[in-house]
Scaffold this motif. Structure first.
Motif, mmCIF file in Angstrom:
data_model
loop_
_atom_site.group_PDB
_atom_site.id
_atom_site.type_symbol
_atom_site.label_atom_id
_atom_site.label_comp_id
_atom_site.label_asym_id
_atom_site.label_seq_id
_atom_site.Cartn_x
_atom_site.Cartn_y
_atom_site.Cartn_z
ATOM 1 N N UNK A 137 0.837 -1.202 0.000
ATOM 2 C CA UNK A 137 0.000 0.000 0.000
ATOM 3 C C UNK A 137 0.869 1.249 0.000
ATOM 4 N N UNK A 138 1.978 1.223 0.706
ATOM 5 C CA UNK A 138 2.910 2.352 0.723
ATOM 6 C C UNK A 138 3.465 2.599 -0.668
ATOM 7 N N UNK A 139 3.714 1.538 -1.403
ATOM 8 C CA UNK A 139 4.245 1.658 -2.759
ATOM 9 C C UNK A 139 3.247 2.319 -3.707
ATOM 10 N N UNK A 140 1.966 2.198 -3.413
ATOM 11 C CA UNK A 140 0.935 2.741 -4.301
ATOM 12 C C UNK A 140 0.576 4.199 -4.008
ATOM 13 N N UNK A 141 1.101 4.771 -2.921
ATOM 14 C CA UNK A 141 0.772 6.149 -2.578
ATOM 15 C C UNK A 141 1.423 7.122 -3.551
ATOM 16 N N UNK A 142 0.713 8.209 -3.825
ATOM 17 C CA UNK A 142 1.259 9.241 -4.707
ATOM 18 C C UNK A 142 2.265 10.094 -3.939
ATOM 19 N N UNK A 143 3.051 10.873 -4.655
ATOM 20 C CA UNK A 143 4.052 11.717 -3.999
ATOM 21 C C UNK A 143 3.394 12.752 -3.098
ATOM 22 N N UNK A 144 2.214 13.209 -3.473
ATOM 23 C CA UNK A 144 1.488 14.172 -2.641
ATOM 24 C C UNK A 144 1.140 13.556 -1.278
ATOM 25 N N UNK A 145 0.641 12.334 -1.286
ATOM 26 C CA UNK A 145 0.306 11.664 -0.029
ATOM 27 C C UNK A 145 1.555 11.301 0.776
ATOM 28 N N UNK A 146 2.623 10.941 0.089
ATOM 29 C CA UNK A 146 3.876 10.642 0.782
ATOM 30 C C UNK A 146 4.428 11.891 1.467
ATOM 31 N N UNK A 147 4.286 13.047 0.812
ATOM 32 C CA UNK A 147 4.715 14.300 1.437
ATOM 33 C C UNK A 147 3.909 14.581 2.700
ATOM 34 N N UNK A 148 2.626 14.237 2.692
ATOM 35 C CA UNK A 148 1.776 14.450 3.861
ATOM 36 C C UNK A 148 2.241 13.648 5.069
ATOM 37 N N UNK A 149 2.762 12.459 4.847
ATOM 38 C CA UNK A 149 3.208 11.633 5.978
ATOM 39 C C UNK A 149 4.703 11.785 6.246
ATOM 40 N N UNK A 150 5.372 12.627 5.468
ATOM 41 C CA UNK A 150 6.778 12.915 5.721
ATOM 42 C C UNK A 150 7.741 11.861 5.235
ATOM 43 N N UNK A 151 7.387 11.181 4.157
ATOM 44 C CA UNK A 151 8.241 10.135 3.593
ATOM 45 C C UNK A 151 8.539 10.501 2.152
ATOM 46 N N UNK A 152 9.793 10.395 1.761
ATOM 47 C CA UNK A 152 10.137 10.683 0.373
ATOM 48 C C UNK A 152 9.742 9.496 -0.509
ATOM 49 N N UNK A 153 9.650 9.750 -1.781
ATOM 50 C CA UNK A 153 9.281 8.687 -2.719
ATOM 51 C C UNK A 153 10.339 7.588 -2.733
#
Length: 80
Positions: A51-67
């Motif tokens: 599921x983490x792999x499927x997140x967009x960069x926008x959502x990853x930025x929200x949780x503080x994780x880089x792509x």
């Protein structure tokens, strides 16, 4: 430790949880039940990594994780 991990079930054991003198909710049990619990834990980790792999960069930025960090974590084998 997340909020879910902090929740402790009550010590009261329902009659349906006891079979053949073994409490299914406790840490003890037969080998198959322990293997099943281990498999469920490993499968849950794998699902969350996918599921983490499927997140967009926008959502990853929200949780503080880089792509790059997300892709690296999703590539971790299931046994780790």
């Amino acid at each position: 430790m997340g909020a879910i991990d902090a929740i402790q079930p009550s010590k009261r054991i329902a009659r349906s949880q006891v079979r053949f003198g073994i409490e299914s909710g406790s840490g003890t049990g037969n080998v198959l039940s322990r293997i099943w619990r281990f498999y469920c834990a490993v499968a849950a980790k794998r699902r969350s990594r996918l599921a983490l792999d499927e997140l967009s960069t926008h959502l990853l930025d929200d949780i503080g994780v880089s792509a790059e960090e997300a892709r690296r974590e999703s590539a971790v084998p299931f046994w780790r």
